[in-house]
Write a protein that holds these residues in place. Structure first.
Motif, PDB file in Angstrom:
ATOM      1  N   VAL A  96      34.861  13.420  -4.905  1.00 43.58           N
ATOM      2  CA  VAL A  96      33.924  13.588  -3.796  1.00 43.58           C
ATOM      3  C   VAL A  96      34.555  13.016  -2.529  1.00 43.58           C
ATOM      4  CG1 VAL A  96      31.644  12.971  -2.893  1.00 43.58           C
ATOM      5  CG2 VAL A  96      31.925  13.458  -5.345  1.00 43.58           C
ATOM      6  N   VAL A  97      34.464  13.728  -1.423  1.00 43.10           N
ATOM      7  CA  VAL A  97      35.008  13.266  -0.143  1.00 43.10           C
ATOM      8  C   VAL A  97      33.879  13.247   0.885  1.00 43.10           C
ATOM      9  CG1 VAL A  97      36.644  13.732   1.722  1.00 43.10           C
ATOM     10  CG2 VAL A  97      37.323  14.127  -0.660  1.00 43.10           C
ATOM     11  N   ILE A  98      33.877  12.204   1.717  1.00 42.37           N
ATOM     12  CA  ILE A  98      32.808  12.012   2.704  1.00 42.37           C
ATOM     13  C   ILE A  98      33.406  11.653   4.062  1.00 42.37           C
ATOM     14  CG2 ILE A  98      30.753  10.637   3.288  1.00 42.37           C
ATOM     15  CD1 ILE A  98      30.360  10.177   0.290  1.00 42.37           C
ATOM     16  N   PHE A  99      32.932  12.302   5.103  1.00 46.81           N
ATOM     17  CA  PHE A  99      33.275  11.944   6.482  1.00 46.81           C
ATOM     18  C   PHE A  99      32.144  12.416   7.372  1.00 46.81           C
ATOM     19  CE2 PHE A  99      35.738  15.643   5.063  1.00 46.81           C
ATOM     20  CZ  PHE A  99      35.218  16.649   5.856  1.00 46.81           C
ATOM     21  N   HIS A 100      32.188  12.072   8.647  1.00 48.78           N
ATOM     22  CA  HIS A 100      31.014  12.284   9.495  1.00 48.78           C
ATOM     23  C   HIS A 100      30.886  13.697  10.065  1.00 48.78           C
ATOM     24  CE1 HIS A 100      27.572  11.191  11.835  1.00 48.78           C
ATOM     25  NE2 HIS A 100      28.173  11.463  12.989  1.00 48.78           N
ATOM     26  N   VAL A 101      31.935  14.202  10.690  1.00 47.99           N
ATOM     27  CA  VAL A 101      31.838  15.479  11.410  1.00 47.99           C
ATOM     28  C   VAL A 101      32.133  16.635  10.459  1.00 47.99           C
ATOM     29  CG1 VAL A 101      32.694  16.839  13.351  1.00 47.99           C
ATOM     30  CG2 VAL A 101      32.528  14.349  13.547  1.00 47.99           C
ATOM     31  N   PRO A 102      31.205  17.566  10.276  1.00 41.42           N
ATOM     32  CA  PRO A 102      31.402  18.640   9.299  1.00 41.42           C
ATOM     33  C   PRO A 102      32.494  19.613   9.700  1.00 41.42           C
ATOM     34  CG  PRO A 102      29.401  19.027  10.567  1.00 41.42           C
ATOM     35  CD  PRO A 102      29.883  17.652  10.942  1.00 41.42           C
ATOM     36  N   TRP A 103      33.164  20.154   8.689  1.00 43.39           N
ATOM     37  CA  TRP A 103      34.156  21.204   8.897  1.00 43.39           C
ATOM     38  C   TRP A 103      33.527  22.583   8.790  1.00 43.39           C
ATOM     39  CZ3 TRP A 103      38.544  19.173   5.136  1.00 43.39           C
ATOM     40  CH2 TRP A 103      39.051  17.979   5.641  1.00 43.39           C
ATOM     41  N   TYR A 104      32.483  22.686   8.011  1.00 41.52           N
ATOM     42  CA  TYR A 104      31.800  23.970   7.831  1.00 41.52           C
ATOM     43  C   TYR A 104      30.336  23.806   8.208  1.00 41.52           C
ATOM     44  CZ  TYR A 104      35.917  25.848   5.547  1.00 41.52           C
ATOM     45  OH  TYR A 104      37.193  26.287   5.292  1.00 41.52           O
ATOM     46  N   SER A 105      29.988  24.312   9.362  1.00 42.66           N
ATOM     47  CA  SER A 105      28.617  24.257   9.855  1.00 42.66           C
ATOM     48  C   SER A 105      28.373  25.497  10.696  1.00 42.66           C
ATOM     49  CB  SER A 105      28.378  22.995  10.688  1.00 42.66           C
ATOM     50  OG  SER A 105      27.120  23.054  11.343  1.00 42.66           O
ATOM     51  N   SER A 106      27.269  26.208  10.419  1.00 45.71           N
ATOM     52  CA  SER A 106      26.923  27.370  11.234  1.00 45.71           C
ATOM     53  C   SER A 106      25.855  27.031  12.264  1.00 45.71           C
ATOM     54  CB  SER A 106      26.440  28.513  10.333  1.00 45.71           C
ATOM     55  OG  SER A 106      25.258  28.150   9.645  1.00 45.71           O
ATOM     56  N   ASN A 107      25.584  25.730  12.411  1.00 46.47           N
ATOM     57  CA  ASN A 107      24.637  25.281  13.421  1.00 46.47           C
ATOM     58  C   ASN A 107      25.303  25.318  14.794  1.00 46.47           C
ATOM     59  OD1 ASN A 107      22.883  23.283  15.013  1.00 46.47           O
ATOM     60  ND2 ASN A 107      21.799  23.363  13.057  1.00 46.47           N
ATOM     61  N   ASN A 108      24.529  25.554  15.837  1.00 41.65           N
ATOM     62  CA  ASN A 108      25.094  25.577  17.188  1.00 41.65           C
ATOM     63  C   ASN A 108      25.460  24.190  17.697  1.00 41.65           C
ATOM     64  OD1 ASN A 108      24.935  28.356  17.455  1.00 41.65           O
ATOM     65  ND2 ASN A 108      22.924  28.334  18.419  1.00 41.65           N
ATOM     66  N   ALA A 109      24.885  23.149  17.086  1.00 45.03           N
ATOM     67  CA  ALA A 109      25.165  21.779  17.527  1.00 45.03           C
ATOM     68  C   ALA A 109      26.555  21.348  17.074  1.00 45.03           C
ATOM     69  CB  ALA A 109      24.111  20.827  16.968  1.00 45.03           C
ATOM     70  N   HIS A 110      27.286  20.704  17.974  1.00 44.34           N
ATOM     71  CA  HIS A 110      28.606  20.127  17.683  1.00 44.34           C
ATOM     72  C   HIS A 110      29.585  21.164  17.137  1.00 44.34           C
ATOM     73  CE1 HIS A 110      26.836  16.226  18.442  1.00 44.34           C
ATOM     74  NE2 HIS A 110      25.937  16.408  17.485  1.00 44.34           N
ATOM     75  N   ARG A 111      29.456  22.381  17.601  1.00 44.87           N
ATOM     76  CA  ARG A 111      30.292  23.461  17.108  1.00 44.87           C
ATOM     77  C   ARG A 111      31.770  23.161  17.369  1.00 44.87           C
ATOM     78  NH1 ARG A 111      29.274  28.912  16.633  1.00 44.87           N
ATOM     79  NH2 ARG A 111      27.205  28.260  15.927  1.00 44.87           N
ATOM     80  N   GLY A 112      32.581  23.227  16.332  1.00 45.87           N
ATOM     81  CA  GLY A 112      34.027  23.093  16.456  1.00 45.87           C
ATOM     82  C   GLY A 112      34.561  21.681  16.540  1.00 45.87           C
ATOM     83  N   GLU A 113      33.696  20.671  16.532  1.00 46.88           N
ATOM     84  CA  GLU A 113      34.183  19.302  16.703  1.00 46.88           C
ATOM     85  C   GLU A 113      35.034  18.823  15.524  1.00 46.88           C
ATOM     86  OE1 GLU A 113      31.181  16.457  17.782  1.00 46.88           O
ATOM     87  OE2 GLU A 113      30.414  17.699  19.418  1.00 46.88           O
ATOM     88  N   GLY A 114      34.865  19.432  14.365  1.00 50.46           N
ATOM     89  CA  GLY A 114      35.652  19.018  13.202  1.00 50.46           C
ATOM     90  C   GLY A 114      36.888  19.857  12.970  1.00 50.46           C
ATOM     91  N   ASN A 115      37.192  20.783  13.871  1.00 50.56           N
ATOM     92  CA  ASN A 115      38.284  21.731  13.628  1.00 50.56           C
ATOM     93  C   ASN A 115      39.653  21.068  13.528  1.00 50.56           C
ATOM     94  OD1 ASN A 115      36.463  23.794  13.572  1.00 50.56           O
ATOM     95  ND2 ASN A 115      37.004  24.658  15.566  1.00 50.56           N
TER      96      ASN A 115
END
Length: 440
Positions: free
Chosen positions: A290-309
């Protein structure tokens, strides 16, 4: 209202809720924001230990953390398996304090106790003073239950989420960042510690940081000063040089906590540490990763789009090569579960990514999603809630997400997960690509 009509409406609501749980993008009428909690008790008005929380600190050991206002209070924990009968004592813990502009913290104590028996209730007190607390150690074998909640904050929604978690028979809580939402107001760290104490003093809380923990003032205050002083995790025990990334084993599960806000390119200390940590994983001993971190890599929400790229580009091949089973993140104040995915394509050997930044923060929910729904997205909903991850055995685990509907917990998403280790087509680091990436 006529009780019979009330029952009819309740049954109708349950039916609607059941239907909503069966579709991929469920909508419902979202209750409004709730107020920020105001703790009436001043944490510094008493010399008694407060803000007590525990965390795993290596094999069969627990780190007990608490705060006192008394400088002379020792970093000592007395403990035993019967109330008031303390047969063991741990001394020599560390005491920290810090200043932040006009604020001065209490005396923050961290003491490791053990070795402890698995799946056992212990009674303990801190600094030689009551009150007495009790904790339960995790089991050493399957099954094991994790609760997952991100972006908690200190609102009435937080209180609702914590209430639902308290009713769950879990062994370890995982928190993928954004704890107190103190945001420079240091007293809010104290009120958060008091708020979570009933739960965090009884079961290990394994946390990582988010953007609300940064709290830096350039040239004046360093990054993560308050977080690192208050929430010491098992970084030293896992060979990490930073409290911001670490790992631990519990009951057949290897959990890796990574940092979204520390350098993560292939020349960074975090990347090198993570690669070495993945190489040491024995999937016969810990078949789940299991791996955990704050900023998602896969999110289809408009919020924080691309911040984990950027982190995704640097580290996704590493997680894939290691055979990661599931990834938890927060940051986006909504819930979303992906299918097994790698490089934006459905992949039977890729991990499931779960965004669960919906614990109850003061900023509200992120309600707008990208349409059409990406092919890798399995379920998404903007609601407050928590998740339960029960690892049943070496091959199967069950994930469920429980939405806070008013003050009721409603199971709104669930799925069975199969470990990559048990899939001959994947087999993590034993695959050709895995060996190439991890040994490069």
């Amino acid at each position: 209202m006529d009780p019979r009509l009330n029952n009819v409406l309740r049954l109708l609501f349950m039916a609607v809720s059941f239907f909503a749980a069966s579709v991929t993008t469920a909508e419902y009428i979202r209750p409004p924001r709730r107020k920020i909690l105001r703790l009436t008790k001043d944490p510094f008005s008493s010399s008694d230990p407060h803000q007590v929380h525990i965390s795993l600190a290596g094999d069969k050991h627990i780190r007990v953390s608490w705060v006192t206002s008394d400088k002379s209070s020792p970093s000592r924990v007395e403990y035993g398996t019967s109330p008031g009968n303390y047969t063991s004592v741990a001394e020599g813990g560390e005491t920290k304090t810090y200043s932040y502009l006009v604020y001065k913290s209490g005396y923050i104590h961290h003491t490791v106790i053990g070795p402890l028996k698995d799946d056992t209730v212990y009674y303990y007190r801190c600094g030689g003073k009551y009150p007495e607390f009790q904790l339960k150690t995790p089991p050493s074998k399957f099954p094991i239950m994790f609760v997952v909640a991100g972006d908690l904050g200190q609102t009435e929604w937080t209180k609702s989420t914590l209430g639902h978690i308290q009713q769950c028979k879990y062994d370890v809580l995982l928190l993928p960042g954004d704890l107190s939402y103190a945001d420079y107001i240091q007293a809010h760290w104290d009120t958060f510690g008091m708020l979570v104490q009933p739960l965090a003093s009884a079961r290990p809380w394994m946390v990582t940081h988010g953007n609300h923990e940064i709290e830096t003032i350039p040239l004046v205050k360093e990054w993560f000063l308050s977080y690192n002083a208050r929430w010491v995790m098992a970084f030293a025990e896992s060979g990490s040089n930073s409290n911001l990334y670490y790992s631990f084993d519990v009951a057949g599960v290897h959990v890796v906590m990574l940092s979204s806000y520390t350098s993560f390119d292939d020349h960074s200390d975090q990347y090198r540490w993570a690669k070495a940590d993945f190489l040491k994983v024995d999937r016969k001993k810990t078949p789940w990763l299991v791996v955990i971190f704050h900023v998602p890599w896969y999110s289809s929400n408009n919020a924080h789009r691309g911040e984990g790229n950027a982190m995704k580009a640097a580290m996704e091949p590493l997680l894939y090569a290691a055979g990661t089973d599931i990834v938890f993140s927060g940051h986006v104040h909504a819930y979303e579960r992906s299918k097994q995915v790698y490089k934006d394509k459905n992949d039977q050997c890729g991990p499931i990514h779960i965004t669960i930044g919906d614990g109850g923060n003061r900023e509200g929910l992120a309600t707008r999603y990208k349409d059409p729904q990406p092919v890798w997205s399995a379920f998404r909903q903007a609601s407050f809630g928590h998740g339960e991850f029960e690892v049943v055995n070496s091959t199967h685990a069950h994930w469920s997400w429980h939405r806070n509907n008013d003050d009721e917990s409603v199971q709104s998403d669930k799925v069975w997960v199969t470990s990559s280790w048990s899939n001959p087509a994947c087999n993590g680091k034993n695959s050709k690509e895995g060996r190439k990436v991890l040994n490069s």
